[in-house]
Structures are given as structure tokens and as C-alpha cells.
Design a protein around this motif. Structure first.
Motif, PDB file in Angstrom:
ATOM      1  N   PHE A 104     -62.607  11.127  -6.538  1.00  0.00           N
ATOM      2  CA  PHE A 104     -62.991  11.699  -5.361  1.00  0.00           C
ATOM      3  C   PHE A 104     -64.496  11.591  -5.707  1.00  0.00           C
ATOM      4  N   ASN A 105     -65.314  10.912  -5.127  1.00  0.00           N
ATOM      5  CA  ASN A 105     -66.824  10.923  -5.039  1.00  0.00           C
ATOM      6  C   ASN A 105     -67.203  10.386  -3.753  1.00  0.00           C
ATOM      7  N   GLU A 106     -68.489  10.503  -3.660  1.00  0.00           N
ATOM      8  CA  GLU A 106     -69.005   9.950  -2.145  1.00  0.00           C
ATOM      9  C   GLU A 106     -69.151   8.490  -2.178  1.00  0.00           C
ATOM     10  N   LYS A 107     -69.333   7.848  -3.464  1.00  0.00           N
ATOM     11  CA  LYS A 107     -69.256   6.439  -3.603  1.00  0.00           C
ATOM     12  C   LYS A 107     -68.136   5.795  -2.927  1.00  0.00           C
ATOM     13  N   ASN A 108     -66.960   6.251  -3.315  1.00  0.00           N
ATOM     14  CA  ASN A 108     -65.729   6.039  -2.952  1.00  0.00           C
ATOM     15  C   ASN A 108     -65.310   6.210  -1.551  1.00  0.00           C
ATOM     16  N   ARG A 109     -65.829   7.429  -1.205  1.00  0.00           N
ATOM     17  CA  ARG A 109     -65.635   7.627   0.245  1.00  0.00           C
ATOM     18  C   ARG A 109     -66.395   6.985   1.284  1.00  0.00           C
ATOM     19  N   LEU A 110     -67.398   6.525   1.007  1.00  0.00           N
ATOM     20  CA  LEU A 110     -68.173   5.748   1.652  1.00  0.00           C
ATOM     21  C   LEU A 110     -67.742   4.185   1.724  1.00  0.00           C
TER      22      LEU A 110
END
Length: 347
Positions: free
Chosen positions: A318-324
Motif C-alpha cells: 500500500f502506497n500512493e504510487k500503487n494507488r494512483l
């Protein structure tokens, strides 16, 4: 074949809905008991009576709510007040059986008319209480009668129009019928899912990727033949990730998974921290979201490592890069899909 895994998914789906079936059944039975105990049918359908003798009969039969017409009402000069607000006006009417006290709502008697020729109302047949006794005591004093004398002439009950709370009753029965209807619907659906497991929501999620019945049969066969990885309630076969826990069942084709990550939850009682549990989150194509709660870290780590190896396109962590990245792949879900995902999470 491994006998323990023969039709394992189907058996767990049946067991899941058998457990869930208990709660709506208990709720419906509780509603029925309360309905009978509190005579809610009388509240919903007040008995229609024509005269004072019928009122006396209804009172003797413990009928609480009636619909009737009362004639020749005279204002006693006394009112009922609650929290500094006048909630009712006491009237009396004479009949062959004696005298009946009627408590009218302020709107019905226009804030205390001296007399009323006829009033049709729905009210509660209330037993003698402190307010009623005080009213008779004051009336006996006004008429220069003894309290025993006026009590012998007045009915031992009175008809209270404010006692029939129309707004509260509408809300009460709205809650009863909505929740009771939902419970009955759950009972019907759960029985259906127990008898025809491929119609259950976990299997119908497979409709996003093909025919649910066929995909379920394929997953069952792979799990029964040779599971690639197995924990207490999570499995990986050649083509599927499978969860069969007490919290729910999930079947997801591995080639449709796009993102996996774990989330830790610290369980505590007041200031004492006694355990940590981990939840596996899976995002798949077609906006399918799966949560596998309350697992141990080693099990989830093993599942995540194996899935990442089986499908190199899966985003891990879970991180912002994967979320985007997932948002770019999936697009923003429609509001309807958000609601369905929320309901699945709650149910």
C-alpha cells in the motif's frame, strides 16, 4: 484427490449462510413475540366501537385502542399538561351506563371548546391513574360530591385521544415492517444460497469474469486436486485465490488481480494492547474488492509472495504510487459501484 477439499468451497458457502440464517430467524421470532405481547395489532388496527356499552366490553377484553364516535361532550375545565405544555383537555359525556371521561387533543377541541356535539376519534382506553384520580377528586369538590359518590358514577377507565400517538406509531410500524421485511428477505435468500450455492454473492462475483457455475466448478476441482498453497482459511490454486473463513467466502481469478496489500489492526482493551491482526486487501479488475480480515502476518506474507510470483503484473504493497496506478487502470468507480462495495463490506 484430497478428500478434505472435495467440494470444499460449496460446503463452506453452505456453512456460512447456515450461520447467518440464525440471526434473521431470531429477529423475526422476537418481533412476533413482541407483537403478541404488546398487542401491536390493536395499535395498528384499532377496534371500531359504536357506543359506551361496546367501550365497556372492549375494556373488559383488554382491548387498548379503539375508534369510536362520542356525542354530547362537555368540558370539565381541567387539562392535562406535560413539561409545561397543554397536551389534552378533559371532557365528560353521560350515557345510560354512567359518565365517561374523554381526553381530547388540543386541535380536536380547538383549545377547549365549552361543549362539542359529536367527535369521531381514535384513542386509548386508559386505566385509572393518578391524573384520573386527581381529576375525579377535583370534580367531586366542584360538584360538592364525595369522592366515592363520583367514582360510582364515572367509568373506571377513560378514553384518551393523545394516548394514541399517531406520528410515533407510524414510525414504530415503519421500523417494524422495514426491518422485519429485510429479515424475511434475508431468510429467503440465505435458504436459496444454502440450496443453490453458485447463486450466492461470492460466486456471483465471478460473473464479472465468466459463467459463475463453470468457474466455481473449475475452482472446486483445482482445490480438490492440488492446491498450490494453503493456510487455515486461504488457498491458492493454479488459477484462483480462494478464501473460506467465518467472515465470508471469496473466489478471485489470479490473472484478474491487480493490487494486493496488508493492513494491520491493533486490538486493545482500554490501555492494554493484547494482539495485532492483519487484513489482506485485494483489488481485481471490474472494481472487485476483497477483504480477508483477522489473519496472521506469516500467512498473509506467504499468500502475497505467491500471488506476486504467479502474476508479475500484480502491484504489491500500500502506497500512493500503487494507488494512483490502480486508479489509472480501473478508472474512478461509479457511485453505484461504490455503494455496492460499501454494502458488501458491511454485510
Amino acid at each position: 484427490m484430497i478428500e478434505n477439499y472435495e467440494h470444499y468451497i460449496t460446503k463452506n458457502i453452505k456453512a456460512l449462510y447456515k450461520r447467518r440464517l440464525v440471526y434473521p430467524i431470531v429477529y423475526v421470532i422476537t418481533l412476533l413475540i413482541l407483537w403478541i405481547y404488546f398487542s401491536l395489532s390493536d395499535l395498528l388496527f384499532p377496534v371500531t366501537v359504536s357506543d359506551s356499552s361496546d367501550l365497556s366490553t372492549a375494556y373488559e377484553k383488554n382491548i387498548q385502542y379503539v375508534h369510536t364516535t362520542v356525542n354530547d361532550l362537555q368540558f370539565t375545565g381541567y387539562t392535562q399538561t406535560k413539561y409545561g405544555r397543554t397536551t389534552g383537555y378533559y371532557y365528560y359525556t353521560k350515557s345510560e351506563d354512567g359518565c365517561l371521561i374523554v381526553l381530547l387533543s388540543p386541535t380536536t377541541c380547538e383549545q377547549g371548546l365549552p361543549s362539542m356535539e359529536s367527535v369521531t376519534l381514535t384513542g386509548k382506553l386508559a386505566k385509572k391513574d393518578t391524573a384520573f384520580a386527581t381529576l375525579l377528586e377535583n370534580l367531586s369538590s366542584d360538584l360538592d360530591w364525595t369522592n366515592q359518590g363520583i367514582t360510582s358514577k364515572v367509568s373506571p377507565y377513560y378514553l384518551s385521544q393523545p394516548g394514541y400517538h399517531k406520528g410515533a406509531n407510524i414510525f414504530l410500524f415503519g421500523v417494524i415492517f422495514l426491518t422485519g421485511g429485510y429479515a424475511l428477505l434475508c431468510i429467503v435468500l440465505f435458504i436459496l444460497f444454502i440450496n443453490v450455492p453458485f447463486l450466492s454473492p461470492p460466486c456471483q462475483d465471478l460473473a464479472l469474469f465468466g459463467h459463475p457455475k463453470e468457474l466455481l466448478a473449475q475452482a472446486e476441482e483445482e482445490l480438490a486436486t492440488l492446491p498450490q498453497l494453503a493456510t487455515e482459511d486461504m488457498f491458492i490454486t493454479e488459477h484462483y485465490f480462494i478464501e473460506t473463513s467465518k467472515y465470508g467466502t471469496a473466489i478471485v481469478p489470479i490473472d484478474q488481480i491487480i493490487w494486493i496489500y496488508k493492513y494491520s489492526t491493533l486490538h486493545q482493551f482500554f490501555w492494554y494492547h493484547f494482539s495485532i491482526s492483519y487484513t489482506l486487501h485485494i483489488s481485481a479488475n471490474k472494481h472487485l474488492y476483497i477483504r480477508c480480515p483477522k489473519n496472521i502476518k506469516s500467512d498473509i506474507d506467504g499468500i502475497m509472495d505467491y500471488l506476486a510470483e504467479a502474476n508479475h503484473n500484480i502491484l504489491v504493497g500500500f502506497n500512493e504510487k500503487n494507488r494512483l496506478k490502480v486508479q489509472e487502470i480501473q478508472g474512478t468507480p461509479m457511485h453505484f459501484e461504490k455503494i455496492i462495495a460499501f454494502l458488501k463490506k458491511r454485510i
